[in-house]
Design a protein around this motif. Structure first.
Motif, PDB file in Angstrom:
ATOM      1  N   LEU A 184       3.372  -3.647 -14.423  1.00 28.37           N
ATOM      2  CA  LEU A 184       3.779  -3.188 -15.361  1.00 28.37           C
ATOM      3  C   LEU A 184       5.509  -2.321 -13.985  1.00 28.37           C
ATOM      4  O   LEU A 184       6.454  -2.254 -14.036  1.00 28.37           O
ATOM      5  N   LEU A 185       4.922  -2.548 -12.709  1.00 28.33           N
ATOM      6  CA  LEU A 185       6.000  -1.514 -12.049  1.00 28.33           C
ATOM      7  C   LEU A 185       7.036  -2.984 -11.306  1.00 28.33           C
ATOM      8  O   LEU A 185       6.640  -3.762 -11.555  1.00 28.33           O
ATOM      9  N   PRO A 186       7.631  -2.368 -10.962  1.00 29.52           N
ATOM     10  CA  PRO A 186       8.887  -3.204 -10.180  1.00 29.52           C
ATOM     11  C   PRO A 186       8.636  -4.131  -8.832  1.00 29.52           C
ATOM     12  O   PRO A 186       9.852  -3.567  -8.327  1.00 29.52           O
ATOM     13  N   PHE A 187       7.517  -3.557  -8.712  1.00 29.63           N
ATOM     14  CA  PHE A 187       6.922  -4.862  -7.871  1.00 29.63           C
ATOM     15  C   PHE A 187       6.904  -6.525  -7.232  1.00 29.63           C
ATOM     16  O   PHE A 187       6.541  -6.581  -8.849  1.00 29.63           O
ATOM     17  N   ARG A 188       7.247  -6.531  -6.517  1.00 31.45           N
ATOM     18  CA  ARG A 188       6.455  -8.077  -6.201  1.00 31.45           C
ATOM     19  C   ARG A 188       5.398  -8.843  -6.340  1.00 31.45           C
ATOM     20  O   ARG A 188       4.631  -7.881  -6.301  1.00 31.45           O
ATOM     21  N   ASN A 189       5.315  -9.502  -7.573  1.00 30.69           N
ATOM     22  CA  ASN A 189       4.066  -9.726  -7.422  1.00 30.69           C
ATOM     23  C   ASN A 189       3.534  -8.538  -8.335  1.00 30.69           C
ATOM     24  O   ASN A 189       1.437  -8.921  -8.185  1.00 30.69           O
ATOM     25  N   ALA A 190       3.429  -7.743  -8.803  1.00 29.71           N
ATOM     26  CA  ALA A 190       2.819  -7.001  -9.636  1.00 29.71           C
ATOM     27  C   ALA A 190       2.101  -7.380 -10.036  1.00 29.71           C
ATOM     28  O   ALA A 190       0.426  -6.550 -10.224  1.00 29.71           O
ATOM     29  N   LYS A 191       1.552  -8.588 -11.064  1.00 34.39           N
ATOM     30  CA  LYS A 191       0.689  -8.356 -11.725  1.00 34.39           C
ATOM     31  C   LYS A 191      -0.576  -8.767 -10.759  1.00 34.39           C
ATOM     32  O   LYS A 191      -1.434  -8.486 -11.367  1.00 34.39           O
ATOM     33  N   ASN A 192      -0.449  -9.518  -9.672  1.00 35.86           N
ATOM     34  CA  ASN A 192      -1.307 -10.429  -8.798  1.00 35.86           C
ATOM     35  C   ASN A 192      -1.900  -8.789  -8.451  1.00 35.86           C
ATOM     36  O   ASN A 192      -3.634  -8.976  -7.592  1.00 35.86           O
ATOM     37  N   ILE A 193      -0.691  -7.782  -7.993  1.00 41.56           N
ATOM     38  CA  ILE A 193      -1.523  -7.197  -7.154  1.00 41.56           C
ATOM     39  C   ILE A 193      -2.813  -6.539  -8.075  1.00 41.56           C
ATOM     40  O   ILE A 193      -3.610  -5.670  -7.766  1.00 41.56           O
ATOM     41  N   ALA A 223       1.065  -1.498  -0.322  1.00 42.42           N
ATOM     42  CA  ALA A 223       0.266  -0.037   0.248  1.00 42.42           C
ATOM     43  C   ALA A 223       0.657   1.225  -0.340  1.00 42.42           C
ATOM     44  O   ALA A 223       0.959   2.500  -0.601  1.00 42.42           O
ATOM     45  N   LEU A 224       1.553   1.243   0.583  1.00 40.46           N
ATOM     46  CA  LEU A 224       2.947   2.503   0.746  1.00 40.46           C
ATOM     47  C   LEU A 224       3.523   2.827  -0.015  1.00 40.46           C
ATOM     48  O   LEU A 224       3.867   4.131  -0.322  1.00 40.46           O
ATOM     49  N   SER A 225       3.947   1.596  -0.743  1.00 40.02           N
ATOM     50  CA  SER A 225       4.823   1.606  -2.216  1.00 40.02           C
ATOM     51  C   SER A 225       3.511   2.016  -3.345  1.00 40.02           C
ATOM     52  O   SER A 225       4.337   2.862  -4.085  1.00 40.02           O
TER      53      SER A 225
END
Length: 288
Positions: free
Chosen positions: A224-233, A202-204
């Protein structure tokens, strides 16, 4: 740090401290067996605050209404996981109010309005009139109210919460705390939030997009963001859009409740610890 130190209007989250006082002093009973721990805890807390801010002469304590609020009507599960007020606490409220009136503390409660909304609206109203406000609370919902002129004193860690503290701790602005709660939810109030969106995610998202509206305006870019599990988010956000905005509405403290009160009405004309606890003693032992 922009901390309010001189002569603030003190607004106490009475409902919050009513419960913490009740559980903190559960063994305080009159000879007849009638409890008075919540009364003692509230009076002790007020006395400590007035000693800490001895130059401040404006103080008010705010309590929840027992009636249903707009949030309950909006979401029937709101605060559903909370137990009803214990009878051993509810019977302490009338004598508490009577004692508060005797020592000159202004009490404010409004039918169908939560204490949070009264505190928010009153703080906003007084701030616009040039007052500095210090809210006494450790409820995280209150963080959205913080501004250069509205600070929070968290008695749990003995810390003044300013916009700088929130920025340092969360990396977001106080008003964005509503968006934060809308994403992660709030177990204590049974605000659902977005499933599988935790504090870090959430903070990211808020660091990147600032608020929930911008998050949904950029929903196709989240995967497309460099987050872990970005697609699932992104999928979780899409699937729970309605719930996210409902959570935002539940988490947002109202700032426009009509409150017919001014700072002159909350001036504490005369106060002393000795008088306060003598009144409490009279109540406990029925001294006339």
């Amino acid at each position: 740090m922009n901390q309010i130190k001189k002569n603030p209007v003190i607004i106490i989250d009475g409902s919050l401290y009513l419960y913490s006082s009740y559980y903190g002093f559960r063994d305080f009973n009159k000879a007849s067996g009638e409890p008075f721990g919540a009364i003692y805890g509230i009076l002790k807390m007020i006395d400590n605050i007035l000693k800490k801010y001895e130059k401040s002469k404006k103080i008010i304590i705010v309590f929840d209404s027992p009636q249903k609020t707009f949030r309950t009507k909006l979401f029937k599960e709101y605060k559903k996981n909370r137990s009803p007020m214990p009878n051993s606490l509810s019977i302490q409220i009338p004598p508490l109010f009577e004692i508060l009136k005797k020592i000159g503390i202004k009490i404010l409660t409004m039918p169908g309005i939560e204490a949070d909304d009264i505190i928010g609206s009153l703080s906003y109203k007084l701030e616009k009139k040039g007052e500095k406000i210090l809210i006494i609370s450790h409820d995280k919902d209150m963080l959205q109210l913080v501004s250069p002129n509205i600070n929070i004193f968290n008695k749990k860690d003995n810390r003044i919460i300013t916009p700088e503290v929130i920025k340092e701790r969360y990396g977001i602005k106080p008003k964005e705390f509503i968006d934060f709660l809308a994403l992660i939810g709030d177990v204590s109030d049974n605000i659902p939030g977005v499933p599988k969106i935790g504090i870090k995610t959430a903070l990211s998202l808020l660091h990147k997009f600032s608020n929930i509206k911008n998050i949904y305006n950029n929903i196709e870019n989240i995967k497309l963001l460099p987050f872990r599990n970005a697609k699932n988010i992104a999928i979780q956000l899409k699937d729970n859009k309605k719930q996210a905005f409902l959570s935002y509405e539940l988490a947002a403290i109202k700032l426009n409740i009509p409150i017919n009160i001014n700072s002159k009405e909350i001036i504490l004309k005369k106060y002393s610890s000795q008088n306060t606890f003598q009144i409490l003693k009279s109540y406990i032992f029925k001294i006339k």
